[in-house]
Design a protein around this motif. Structure first.
Motif, mmCIF file in Angstrom:
data_model
loop_
_atom_site.group_PDB
_atom_site.id
_atom_site.type_symbol
_atom_site.label_atom_id
_atom_site.label_comp_id
_atom_site.label_asym_id
_atom_site.label_seq_id
_atom_site.Cartn_x
_atom_site.Cartn_y
_atom_site.Cartn_z
ATOM 1 N N GLN A 228 0.845 -1.098 -0.158
ATOM 2 C CA GLN A 228 0.178 -0.025 0.116
ATOM 3 C C GLN A 228 0.850 1.305 0.095
ATOM 4 O OE1 GLN A 228 -2.533 0.081 3.427
ATOM 5 N NE2 GLN A 228 -3.887 1.755 2.581
ATOM 6 N N ASP A 229 1.945 1.295 0.691
ATOM 7 C CA ASP A 229 2.860 2.326 1.131
ATOM 8 C C ASP A 229 4.015 1.944 1.626
ATOM 9 O OD1 ASP A 229 3.409 5.010 0.653
ATOM 10 O OD2 ASP A 229 1.831 5.818 1.842
ATOM 11 N N VAL A 240 4.150 -1.136 4.279
ATOM 12 C CA VAL A 240 2.994 -1.378 4.880
ATOM 13 C C VAL A 240 1.489 -1.797 3.861
ATOM 14 C CG1 VAL A 240 3.147 0.163 6.464
ATOM 15 C CG2 VAL A 240 1.833 1.023 4.468
ATOM 16 N N ARG A 242 -2.414 -4.444 3.518
ATOM 17 C CA ARG A 242 -3.104 -5.387 4.109
ATOM 18 C C ARG A 242 -3.036 -6.714 3.610
ATOM 19 N NH1 ARG A 242 -9.180 -3.725 3.568
ATOM 20 N NH2 ARG A 242 -8.855 -4.106 1.500
ATOM 21 N N GLU A 244 -4.114 -9.631 1.867
ATOM 22 C CA GLU A 244 -5.556 -10.218 1.284
ATOM 23 C C GLU A 244 -5.861 -11.445 1.005
ATOM 24 O OE1 GLU A 244 -7.624 -7.743 0.428
ATOM 25 O OE2 GLU A 244 -6.398 -6.065 0.120
ATOM 26 N N ALA A 284 -4.196 -5.004 8.731
ATOM 27 C CA ALA A 284 -3.572 -4.089 8.193
ATOM 28 C C ALA A 284 -2.321 -4.040 8.864
ATOM 29 C CB ALA A 284 -4.338 -2.923 8.072
ATOM 30 N N ARG A 299 4.527 1.035 -4.035
ATOM 31 C CA ARG A 299 3.086 0.755 -4.052
ATOM 32 C C ARG A 299 2.569 -0.051 -5.306
ATOM 33 N NH1 ARG A 299 -2.131 2.597 -2.093
ATOM 34 N NH2 ARG A 299 -3.513 2.639 -3.657
ATOM 35 N N ARG A 335 -7.925 -0.880 -11.440
ATOM 36 C CA ARG A 335 -7.505 -0.767 -10.134
ATOM 37 C C ARG A 335 -7.660 -2.189 -9.458
ATOM 38 N NH1 ARG A 335 -8.973 4.703 -7.084
ATOM 39 N NH2 ARG A 335 -8.102 3.477 -5.151
ATOM 40 N N CYS A 336 -6.771 -3.072 -9.263
ATOM 41 C CA CYS A 336 -7.149 -4.374 -8.303
ATOM 42 C C CYS A 336 -6.065 -4.514 -7.367
ATOM 43 C CB CYS A 336 -6.578 -5.211 -9.600
ATOM 44 S SG CYS A 336 -6.391 -7.043 -8.862
ATOM 45 N N THR A 337 -6.672 -4.291 -6.162
ATOM 46 C CA THR A 337 -6.102 -4.305 -4.818
ATOM 47 C C THR A 337 -5.317 -2.762 -4.872
ATOM 48 O OG1 THR A 337 -4.112 -5.447 -5.242
ATOM 49 C CG2 THR A 337 -5.727 -6.648 -4.153
ATOM 50 N N THR A 338 -4.221 -2.668 -4.432
ATOM 51 C CA THR A 338 -3.041 -1.317 -4.610
ATOM 52 C C THR A 338 -2.738 -1.242 -6.115
ATOM 53 O OG1 THR A 338 -1.242 -2.266 -3.589
ATOM 54 C CG2 THR A 338 -2.670 -1.591 -2.259
ATOM 55 N N ARG A 394 -10.545 -9.430 -8.772
ATOM 56 C CA ARG A 394 -11.486 -8.482 -9.018
ATOM 57 C C ARG A 394 -11.014 -7.131 -9.208
ATOM 58 N NH1 ARG A 394 -14.204 -9.485 -3.049
ATOM 59 N NH2 ARG A 394 -12.765 -8.119 -2.026
ATOM 60 N N PHE A 395 -11.698 -6.532 -9.764
ATOM 61 C CA PHE A 395 -10.875 -4.947 -10.226
ATOM 62 C C PHE A 395 -12.127 -3.892 -10.367
ATOM 63 C CE2 PHE A 395 -11.284 -7.575 -14.045
ATOM 64 C CZ PHE A 395 -11.703 -6.726 -14.973
ATOM 65 N N VAL A 396 -11.687 -2.694 -10.228
ATOM 66 C CA VAL A 396 -12.478 -1.655 -10.700
ATOM 67 C C VAL A 396 -11.894 -0.802 -12.025
ATOM 68 C CG1 VAL A 396 -13.392 0.693 -9.825
ATOM 69 C CG2 VAL A 396 -13.388 -1.202 -8.478
ATOM 70 N N GLU A 398 -11.582 2.582 -13.900
ATOM 71 C CA GLU A 398 -11.694 3.985 -13.778
ATOM 72 C C GLU A 398 -11.558 4.886 -15.232
ATOM 73 O OE1 GLU A 398 -10.319 5.262 -9.005
ATOM 74 O OE2 GLU A 398 -9.214 6.030 -10.942
ATOM 75 N N PHE B 9 -8.903 -2.617 11.720
ATOM 76 C CA PHE B 9 -7.805 -2.860 10.339
ATOM 77 C C PHE B 9 -8.389 -2.161 9.142
ATOM 78 C CE2 PHE B 9 -6.068 -6.885 12.717
ATOM 79 C CZ PHE B 9 -5.101 -6.498 12.773
ATOM 80 N N ARG B 16 -4.528 4.926 5.580
ATOM 81 C CA ARG B 16 -3.152 4.926 4.883
ATOM 82 C C ARG B 16 -3.394 5.327 3.444
ATOM 83 N NH1 ARG B 16 -0.619 -0.932 7.590
ATOM 84 N NH2 ARG B 16 0.404 0.403 9.293
ATOM 85 N N TRP B 163 -15.063 -2.501 -3.404
ATOM 86 C CA TRP B 163 -14.078 -3.198 -3.095
ATOM 87 C C TRP B 163 -12.977 -2.379 -2.614
ATOM 88 C CZ3 TRP B 163 -15.091 -6.092 -8.565
ATOM 89 C CH2 TRP B 163 -16.061 -6.919 -8.390
ATOM 90 N N GLN B 165 -11.679 0.301 -3.396
ATOM 91 C CA GLN B 165 -11.173 1.290 -4.465
ATOM 92 C C GLN B 165 -11.723 2.776 -3.990
ATOM 93 O OE1 GLN B 165 -8.622 0.374 -5.675
ATOM 94 N NE2 GLN B 165 -8.688 -1.903 -5.890
#
Lengths: 410, 268
Positions: A228-229, A240, A242, A244, A284, A299, A335-338, A394-396, A398, B9, B16, B163, B165
């Motif tokens: 994530q970062d 850092v 989460r 998954e 997290a 990231r 966008r899939c997770t980070t 899964r993904f979003v 944009e 969490f 974050r 999800w 995002q």
């Protein structure tokens, strides 16, 4: 009062066609379980009379002035109630096609769904669309309620007829109903208590059905940790994010995707505890890695263990669209997770899950429609099959920085 | 993982994400109440003991004396700096809860004070400790909620939030309200405060048969009858209660849609 163990509220989304009574059912559940706060009940009564209506249970959720005036739900809403067994969070969603993005927003928080069908109108366009979306979002427990049985004369034959329609619909999308309950949300029949008018029905009340649902256990799965970062505090780099999927222990070697290198987890960091021994699904946390973290670890990189994920720039997917429209070849961000990568979608077969027989052009997708497609990205994307790891499958999508669609790998 | 861990969490993940998207252009609002103090604790957890952005206290000048003392003591103990923001012009002109409509007072001393602070700091995002179970309007909030230059909340056109995002696309003059504890209930907050041993203003504990469930400005907050002085007693009381948390807040009672008007303007 029954003392309940302290547990998380079980999240349930309410779906179904416009005016089939979703918000009314939620208001009824709250009222019948004694969970409705006095003030919210009084506000509902006052607002109902100001809007020239009898006590409108839907107003408990439809809190916007515009929603009450127009008598519709615009946005998704979450509210808590408790049965004798456990607490719930009910996620109400709008039934109108134009607000489908709000329905999807609500549905992805849920572990189970109530699909509401009006006893008089039967299966309608949004009933079909919502059922299809539940299958894509991955919700397996579907409780069907045939509502407004009072308006259908509490007719057992009508209920049986609808049961056949509903089972056929769910089967089409590889879903099954946990049960199909005939109810009247307005009069509170078969919701929290039994209906005297429908003694021909021997199955569970809706609340009994909900209480019977169980959280599916998380199976052993391979480790996935999308970065994530990276925090650089006091000369130390902490990665850092989460977890998954799966878990990892201090000292374990992990693979860095898409970099194609290895690293050793030297410490697992939280606050105030400074180092813990393991990190598991949903946590997290932060990691320090052995050796220096170079510029390549940013990231969107994914720390992996066990069975390795897919990694590439072209993949097959099923998508659905909820904002404006999209033509094959227009630029998007996946966008899939980070991970966030630029790409393009090649639509292959566009369809409307609500009207499967309608032919649609194959290079354009509009709000409420779905497609089988291939997606090409400008950078490597790391993913898993949604049946193995839903979080990585899964993904979003944009467009111009705004979420316009979503999908799952195939 | 127990249920409080899961709530924690989720919040840490949102905090974050916000920091990653808006690093250098982010601040948090701290009202000194239980919710935003919990948020402040979660920020420390997310950044392993640090608070890496400014903490803003919107001071209407009508807060409880206990709140001012608690604010200054905690800032010293945890080692962070508080930016105290107020609408000097309106305070000098005598604005107060007794001057006219409470809505006007909240608008000037909270909303407009915040507007000035956001402008002065050039912030593109502000973390707030609001929760879905507080009110029907808040039940419809997103984790990342865009506001325009006039602070208006276009609640009929909220972006999808699927999800985890979170949408962070900024148009000119827009900023984001970020709500990391949206999914906590009032009861969760107290259980979490108890478990984590988070310092909290004493006003929430019963004194002489009364306590505050929600705190803000002295003239607009009424205590509720209660003998709950310990966390266990407070939690037991809430488990049995059907009164709403804000039943002691005067500004919520003027009109059915007061909250909607306040919220759309960015009221905390």
């Amino acid at each position: 009062m029954v003392t309940m163990p302290i547990q998380s509220a079980f999240p349930i989304v309410i779906t179904g066609h416009v005016d089939h009574g979703k918000s009314t059912l939620v208001g009824r559940l709250l009222y019948d379980t004694g969970t409705l706060q006095t003030e919210r009940y009084q506000e509902m009564v006052q607002s109902s009379s100001e809007n020239g209506r009898a006590d409108e249970f839907a107003f408990v959720l439809d809190a916007f002035e515009e929603e009450r005036r127009r008598g519709i739900t615009i946005d998704t809403s979450q509210i808590y109630f408790s049965s004798q067994l456990r607490p719930y969070v009910i996620i109400d969603t709008p039934g109108h096609r134009e607000f489908i993005r709000n329905m999807v927003t609500g549905a992805c928080y849920a572990k189970a769904a109530i699909l509401l069908v009006d006893a008089v109108e039967g299966v309608m366009e949004q009933t079909r669309r919502h059922a299809w979306l539940l299958s894509i979002v991955g919700i397996q427990d579907i409780c069907v309620a045939v509502n407004k049985m009072d308006a259908a004369g509490y007719d057992a034959d009508r209920y049986r007829e609808l049961t056949a329609d509903i089972n056929a619909l769910l089967e089409e999308f590889s879903l099954t109903a946990s049960a199909i309950v005939p109810i009247s949300a307005r009069h509170g029949e078969n919701v929290a208590s039994r209906s005297k008018a429908m003694q021909w029905y021997q199955g569970p009340s809706l609340l009994e059905l909900l209480d019977g649902l169980v959280c599916r256990p998380i199976e052993e799965r391979p480790f996935r940790f999308p970065v994530q970062d990276i925090y650089r505090f006091d000369g130390e780099s902490v990665v850092v994010g989460r977890v998954e999927s799966g878990s990892v222990r201090r000292g374990e070697t992990v693979q860095l995707f898409p970099l194609g290198r290895q690293a050793v987890i030297s410490a697992i960091r939280t606050f105030p505890a400074t180092d813990v021994g393991t990190a598991s699904y949903g946590e997290a946390i932060g990691f320090t890695l052995d050796g220096s973290i170079d510029a390549g670890l940013v990231r969107g990189a994914v720390l992996c263990g066990g069975t390795l994920p897919s990694c590439g720039r072209e993949f097959q997917a099923t998508i659905f669209w909820f904002l404006n429209e999209y033509a094959t070849g227009d630029p998007v961000t996946i966008r899939c997770t980070t991970q966030s990568v630029p790409g393009k979608i090649h639509l292959e077969q566009v369809f409307d899950p609500a009207q499967p027989d309608t032919e649609l052009p194959s290079d354009l997708i509009c709000v409420g429609e779905a497609a089988r497609c291939s997606i090409t990205t400008e950078l490597d994307l790391v993913g898993d099959h949604p049946a193995l790891i839903p979080e990585m499958g899964r993904f979003v999508i944009e467009r111009d920085g705004i979420p316009a669609g979503a999908g799952i790998f195939r | 993982m127990d249920y409080l861990d899961a709530l924690e969490f989720k919040s840490i993940y949102v905090i974050r994400e916000a920091y990653q998207k808006f690093n250098g252009r982010i601040a948090m609002l701290w009202s000194v109440g239980k919710d935003s103090t919990t948020l402040l604790w979660l920020v420390r957890k997310a950044f392993l003991g640090r608070i890496p952005f400014p903490v803003i206290h919107i001071d209407t000048s009508y807060k409880f004396p206990e709140m001012y003392k608690f604010r200054d003591d905690l800032a010293k103990e945890w080692g962070f700096e508080v930016i105290v923001a107020n609408n000097k012009e309106q305070l000098a002109a005598g604005m107060g809860p007794e001057t006219g409509m409470k809505l006007a007072c909240c608008t000037e001393l909270k909303t407009n004070a915040l507007k000035q602070a956001v402008d002065a700091g050039g912030f593109q995002s502000v973390l707030l400790g609001i929760r879905r179970d507080e009110h029907g309007i808040r039940a419809k909030e997103r984790y990342f909620s865009p506001r325009d230059a006039q602070f208006q909340w276009d609640y009929e056109n909220q972006p999808a939030e699927v999800w985890d995002q979170y949408n962070s696309f900024l148009r000119e003059d827009e900023h984001y309200r970020i709500h990391p504890i949206l999914h906590f209930t009032e009861l969760d907050i107290w259980r979490y405060i108890q478990r984590e041993n988070i310092p909290i203003v004493d006003l929430y504990r019963s004194r002489e048969g009364k306590r505050y469930r929600s705190i803000g400005c002295v003239p607009c907050c009424s205590p509720v009858p209660s003998n709950a002085a310990t966390f266990d007693e407070m939690i037991a009381e809430l488990e049995a209660s059907t009164e709403s948390e804000r039943s002691g807040r005067a500004q919520d009672k003027e009109n059915l849609y007061t909250m909607q008007k306040l919220r759309s303007l960015g009221y905390m």
